[in-house]
Design a protein around this motif. Structure first.
Motif, short mmCIF file in Angstrom:
data_model
loop_
_atom_site.label_atom_id
_atom_site.label_comp_id
_atom_site.label_asym_id
_atom_site.label_seq_id
_atom_site.Cartn_x
_atom_site.Cartn_y
_atom_site.Cartn_z
N MET A 145 0.84 -1.14 -0.07
CA MET A 145 0.09 -0.23 -0.06
C MET A 145 0.80 1.26 -0.04
O MET A 145 0.58 2.18 -0.70
N ARG A 146 1.99 1.25 0.75
CA ARG A 146 2.94 2.23 0.62
C ARG A 146 3.36 2.63 -0.66
O ARG A 146 3.46 3.43 -1.19
N LEU A 147 3.79 1.50 -1.43
CA LEU A 147 4.32 1.66 -2.79
C LEU A 147 3.37 2.29 -3.84
O LEU A 147 3.53 3.03 -4.69
N ALA A 148 1.90 1.65 -3.54
CA ALA A 148 0.98 2.19 -4.44
C ALA A 148 0.34 3.56 -4.18
O ALA A 148 -0.31 4.41 -5.24
N GLU A 149 0.86 4.32 -3.06
CA GLU A 149 0.66 5.60 -2.73
C GLU A 149 1.51 6.46 -3.55
O GLU A 149 1.07 7.54 -3.82
N VAL A 150 2.82 5.93 -3.88
CA VAL A 150 3.77 6.72 -4.59
C VAL A 150 3.78 6.39 -6.12
O VAL A 150 4.11 7.27 -6.94
N HIS A 151 3.59 5.14 -6.40
CA HIS A 151 3.77 4.54 -7.91
C HIS A 151 2.39 4.15 -8.48
O HIS A 151 1.71 3.26 -7.57
N LYS A 152 2.16 4.36 -9.54
CA LYS A 152 0.82 3.96 -10.22
C LYS A 152 1.22 2.51 -10.45
O LYS A 152 1.96 2.13 -11.37
N VAL A 153 0.17 1.53 -9.90
CA VAL A 153 0.54 0.15 -10.11
C VAL A 153 -0.94 -0.42 -11.01
O VAL A 153 -1.95 0.07 -10.75
N ALA A 154 -0.70 -1.41 -11.50
CA ALA A 154 -1.85 -2.18 -12.13
C ALA A 154 -2.81 -2.66 -10.84
O ALA A 154 -3.94 -2.64 -11.42
N GLY A 155 -2.34 -2.97 -10.10
CA GLY A 155 -3.28 -3.45 -8.85
C GLY A 155 -2.59 -3.94 -7.68
O GLY A 155 -1.50 -3.96 -7.56
N VAL A 156 -3.36 -3.89 -6.46
CA VAL A 156 -3.09 -4.48 -5.13
C VAL A 156 -3.70 -5.49 -4.55
O VAL A 156 -5.09 -5.09 -4.59
N CYS A 157 -3.39 -6.34 -4.00
CA CYS A 157 -4.24 -7.49 -3.56
C CYS A 157 -3.71 -7.54 -2.04
O CYS A 157 -2.35 -8.04 -2.04
N VAL A 158 -4.32 -7.19 -1.10
CA VAL A 158 -3.94 -7.21 0.29
C VAL A 158 -4.34 -8.41 0.95
O VAL A 158 -5.45 -8.79 0.83
N ILE A 159 -3.75 -9.31 1.67
CA ILE A 159 -4.25 -10.60 2.39
C ILE A 159 -3.86 -10.21 3.98
O ILE A 159 -2.62 -10.34 4.18
N ALA A 160 -4.73 -10.44 4.68
CA ALA A 160 -4.75 -10.30 6.10
C ALA A 160 -3.77 -9.12 6.54
O ALA A 160 -2.50 -9.07 7.13
N ALA A 161 -4.07 -8.17 6.20
CA ALA A 161 -3.02 -6.89 6.20
C ALA A 161 -2.91 -6.31 7.42
O ALA A 161 -3.97 -6.42 8.43
N TYR A 162 -1.84 -5.93 7.82
CA TYR A 162 -1.42 -5.42 9.28
C TYR A 162 -2.14 -4.14 9.29
O TYR A 162 -1.98 -3.32 8.58
N ASP A 163 -2.48 -3.93 10.59
CA ASP A 163 -3.39 -2.47 10.82
C ASP A 163 -2.61 -1.87 11.97
O ASP A 163 -2.70 -2.20 13.03
N GLY A 164 -1.79 -1.05 11.43
CA GLY A 164 -0.90 -0.07 12.47
C GLY A 164 0.18 0.44 12.09
O GLY A 164 0.73 0.06 10.81
N HIS A 165 0.79 1.42 12.62
CA HIS A 165 2.03 2.02 11.94
C HIS A 165 3.40 1.39 12.23
O HIS A 165 4.41 1.64 11.77
N MET A 166 3.38 0.14 13.11
CA MET A 166 4.39 -0.67 13.43
C MET A 166 5.50 -0.02 14.23
O MET A 166 6.53 -0.58 14.39
N GLY A 167 5.19 1.18 14.76
CA GLY A 167 6.20 1.61 15.70
C GLY A 167 7.25 2.39 15.03
O GLY A 167 8.27 2.83 15.39
N ASP A 168 7.24 2.49 13.73
CA ASP A 168 8.37 3.02 12.76
C ASP A 168 7.95 4.32 12.46
O ASP A 168 6.67 4.70 11.67
N ALA A 169 8.93 5.21 12.79
CA ALA A 169 8.67 6.82 12.36
C ALA A 169 8.62 6.81 10.83
O ALA A 169 7.84 7.92 10.29
N THR A 170 9.05 6.07 10.13
CA THR A 170 8.93 6.01 8.67
C THR A 170 7.72 5.82 8.35
O THR A 170 7.26 5.13 7.16
#
Length: 102
Positions: free
Chosen positions: A77-102
């Motif tokens: 999803m981060r990549l799709a925010e920056v690059h136009k992709v043909a599609g994204v399939c997310v499976i059991a996506a993690y929900d959170g910021h993972m404690g990473d400031a990036t």
């Protein structure tokens, strides 16, 4: 296919090898599955750089479908925010910021 954290070697974990095989059998010519650098944390500065160098070059983005599992879904999803992709399939996506400031 972008794996979740801790999956290394990636082809021995979860369903990744099976999915890659099934996609190829269905006619997908180029399926990429790689061991991720820093496999215990999905850090944007590490994973995104690696994905763009090894798995999806920017010039290939519009022809790429990202399949992300768990924290790999976050990376897709981060990549799709920056690059136009043909599609994204997310499976059991993690929900959170993972404690990473990036």
């Amino acid at each position: 296919i972008l794996p979740g954290n801790g999956c290394t070697p990636v082809l021995d974990c979860n369903w990744y090898a099976w999915a890659a095989m099934e996609l190829k059998r269905a006619g997908v010519a180029d399926v990429r599955v790689r061991d991720m650098p820093d496999p215990l944390f999905c850090r944007e500065k590490t994973w995104d750089k690696f994905i763009l160098a090894e798995m999806m070059r920017p010039e290939e983005a519009e022809r790429t479908i990202l399949v992300g599992h768990s924290t790999g879904a976050v990376a897709s999803m981060r990549l799709a925010e920056v690059h136009k992709v043909a599609g994204v399939c997310v499976i059991a996506a993690y929900d959170g910021h993972m404690g990473d400031a990036t």
